[in-house]
Design a protein around this motif. Structure first.
Motif, PDB file in Angstrom:
ATOM      1  N   ARG A   1       0.818  -1.217   0.000  1.00 56.85           N
ATOM      2  CA  ARG A   1       0.000   0.000   0.000  1.00 56.85           C
ATOM      3  C   ARG A   1       0.852   1.268   0.000  1.00 56.85           C
ATOM      4  O   ARG A   1       0.456   2.272  -0.571  1.00 56.85           O
ATOM      5  CB  ARG A   1      -0.937   0.026   1.208  1.00 56.85           C
ATOM      6  N   GLU A   2       2.037   1.199   0.680  1.00 58.32           N
ATOM      7  CA  GLU A   2       2.856   2.409   0.756  1.00 58.32           C
ATOM      8  C   GLU A   2       4.305   2.044   1.036  1.00 58.32           C
ATOM      9  O   GLU A   2       4.599   1.100   1.763  1.00 58.32           O
ATOM     10  CB  GLU A   2       2.335   3.320   1.880  1.00 58.32           C
ATOM     11  N   LEU A   3       5.199   2.796   0.417  1.00 56.67           N
ATOM     12  CA  LEU A   3       6.637   2.709   0.671  1.00 56.67           C
ATOM     13  C   LEU A   3       7.068   4.071   1.194  1.00 56.67           C
ATOM     14  O   LEU A   3       6.859   5.084   0.529  1.00 56.67           O
ATOM     15  CB  LEU A   3       7.406   2.395  -0.619  1.00 56.67           C
ATOM     16  N   LYS A   4       7.642   4.080   2.393  1.00 53.29           N
ATOM     17  CA  LYS A   4       8.055   5.341   2.984  1.00 53.29           C
ATOM     18  C   LYS A   4       9.350   5.100   3.749  1.00 53.29           C
ATOM     19  O   LYS A   4       9.336   4.460   4.802  1.00 53.29           O
ATOM     20  CB  LYS A   4       6.960   5.869   3.908  1.00 53.29           C
ATOM     21  N   GLY A   5      10.467   5.577   3.188  1.00 54.84           N
ATOM     22  CA  GLY A   5      11.755   5.331   3.814  1.00 54.84           C
ATOM     23  C   GLY A   5      12.029   3.836   3.860  1.00 54.84           C
ATOM     24  O   GLY A   5      11.985   3.154   2.851  1.00 54.84           O
ATOM     25  N   HIS A   6      12.255   3.329   5.062  1.00 54.27           N
ATOM     26  CA  HIS A   6      12.495   1.889   5.236  1.00 54.27           C
ATOM     27  C   HIS A   6      11.234   1.129   5.610  1.00 54.27           C
ATOM     28  O   HIS A   6      11.281  -0.071   5.853  1.00 54.27           O
ATOM     29  CB  HIS A   6      13.572   1.659   6.311  1.00 54.27           C
ATOM     30  N   SER A   7      10.083   1.815   5.648  1.00 58.56           N
ATOM     31  CA  SER A   7       8.826   1.191   6.047  1.00 58.56           C
ATOM     32  C   SER A   7       7.996   0.810   4.821  1.00 58.56           C
ATOM     33  O   SER A   7       7.810   1.605   3.901  1.00 58.56           O
ATOM     34  CB  SER A   7       8.032   2.147   6.938  1.00 58.56           C
ATOM     35  N   VAL A   8       7.492  -0.411   4.837  1.00 63.66           N
ATOM     36  CA  VAL A   8       6.621  -0.915   3.777  1.00 63.66           C
ATOM     37  C   VAL A   8       5.291  -1.273   4.432  1.00 63.66           C
ATOM     38  O   VAL A   8       5.245  -2.076   5.359  1.00 63.66           O
ATOM     39  CB  VAL A   8       7.224  -2.159   3.092  1.00 63.66           C
ATOM     40  N   THR A   9       4.204  -0.664   3.959  1.00 60.37           N
ATOM     41  CA  THR A   9       2.867  -0.978   4.467  1.00 60.37           C
ATOM     42  C   THR A   9       2.277  -2.076   3.591  1.00 60.37           C
ATOM     43  O   THR A   9       2.149  -1.901   2.377  1.00 60.37           O
ATOM     44  CB  THR A   9       1.958   0.268   4.441  1.00 60.37           C
ATOM     45  N   VAL A  10       1.949  -3.208   4.230  1.00 62.26           N
ATOM     46  CA  VAL A  10       1.410  -4.362   3.522  1.00 62.26           C
ATOM     47  C   VAL A  10      -0.012  -4.624   4.028  1.00 62.26           C
ATOM     48  O   VAL A  10      -0.244  -4.731   5.229  1.00 62.26           O
ATOM     49  CB  VAL A  10       2.283  -5.618   3.728  1.00 62.26           C
ATOM     50  N   ASP A  11      -0.934  -4.720   3.095  1.00 61.75           N
ATOM     51  CA  ASP A  11      -2.351  -4.935   3.412  1.00 61.75           C
ATOM     52  C   ASP A  11      -2.719  -6.375   3.053  1.00 61.75           C
ATOM     53  O   ASP A  11      -2.650  -6.779   1.894  1.00 61.75           O
ATOM     54  CB  ASP A  11      -3.193  -3.944   2.611  1.00 61.75           C
ATOM     55  N   PHE A  12      -3.115  -7.147   4.071  1.00 58.70           N
ATOM     56  CA  PHE A  12      -3.487  -8.547   3.862  1.00 58.70           C
ATOM     57  C   PHE A  12      -5.000  -8.731   3.733  1.00 58.70           C
ATOM     58  O   PHE A  12      -5.482  -9.861   3.673  1.00 58.70           O
ATOM     59  CB  PHE A  12      -2.934  -9.424   4.990  1.00 58.70           C
ATOM     60  N   ASN A  13      -5.761  -7.631   3.678  1.00 63.45           N
ATOM     61  CA  ASN A  13      -7.191  -7.728   3.388  1.00 63.45           C
ATOM     62  C   ASN A  13      -7.359  -8.126   1.926  1.00 63.45           C
ATOM     63  O   ASN A  13      -6.466  -7.901   1.098  1.00 63.45           O
ATOM     64  CB  ASN A  13      -7.868  -6.374   3.624  1.00 63.45           C
ATOM     65  N   HIS A  14      -8.506  -8.714   1.592  1.00 60.81           N
ATOM     66  CA  HIS A  14      -8.767  -9.047   0.191  1.00 60.81           C
ATOM     67  C   HIS A  14      -8.723  -7.746  -0.618  1.00 60.81           C
ATOM     68  O   HIS A  14      -9.309  -6.740  -0.206  1.00 60.81           O
ATOM     69  CB  HIS A  14     -10.126  -9.726   0.033  1.00 60.81           C
ATOM     70  N   PRO A  15      -8.027  -7.722  -1.754  1.00 59.42           N
ATOM     71  CA  PRO A  15      -7.888  -6.477  -2.520  1.00 59.42           C
ATOM     72  C   PRO A  15      -9.197  -5.871  -3.017  1.00 59.42           C
ATOM     73  O   PRO A  15      -9.246  -4.693  -3.346  1.00 59.42           O
ATOM     74  CB  PRO A  15      -7.002  -6.865  -3.713  1.00 59.42           C
ATOM     75  N   LEU A  16     -10.277  -6.650  -3.063  1.00 63.11           N
ATOM     76  CA  LEU A  16     -11.560  -6.109  -3.525  1.00 63.11           C
ATOM     77  C   LEU A  16     -12.514  -5.775  -2.383  1.00 63.11           C
ATOM     78  O   LEU A  16     -13.633  -5.343  -2.621  1.00 63.11           O
ATOM     79  CB  LEU A  16     -12.233  -7.092  -4.485  1.00 63.11           C
TER      80      LEU A  16
END
Length: 142
Positions: A112-127
């Protein structure tokens, strides 16, 4: 015969986004699926759209993605350090990556987002947070 609360229905379905693009379809591999009514496997919203349909009938209707795939759960959004990813994995917003689960199997997560060394990962169904159009064709009812 019509679909009732205790029916099983063999159906083909297409899941479309509001713009008309296809997200999923049983027709791709030519394998319809059985929907079982009244056992809790289908959401109330989906069942209410399908109850009363007859064999051979088709129907097209709109649903919230959460009515098919479950609501978005904030606990399924994780923040990970970029160093936890293999260097050969291309990280970009919108990419879906398979993560290995403890005990085997994999779970897809969307970046969902890349910010510096942080990666936001969303494990909800994409729809889950999308408005979708569902096209259903009933092939057989038991």
């Amino acid at each position: 015969m019509t679909i009732k609360k205790d029916s099983k229905a063999l159906v083909h379905f297409n899941v479309l986004l509001k713009d008309g693009s296809a997200a999923d379809s049983t027709r791709v591999d030519g394998k319809p699926v059985w929907f079982v009514f009244g056992d809790g496997s289908l959401t109330d919203s989906l069942e209410s759209q399908l109850l009363g349909m007859e064999s051979g009938q088709t129907k097209k209707f709109e649903l919230a993605g959460s009515d098919l795939f479950g609501p978005v759960n904030p606990d399924n959004i994780h923040f990970m350090d970029i160093n936890q990813f293999p260097v050969d994995v291309k990280l970009e917003e919108g990419a879906i990556i398979a993560f290995e689960q403890m005990g085997g199997g994999s779970l897809p997560g969307m970046i969902r987002e890349l910010k510096g060394h942080s990666v936001t990962v969303d494990f909800n169904h994409p729809l889950s947070d999308q408005e979708i159009v569902l096209e259903v064709e009933v092939l057989e009812i038991r």
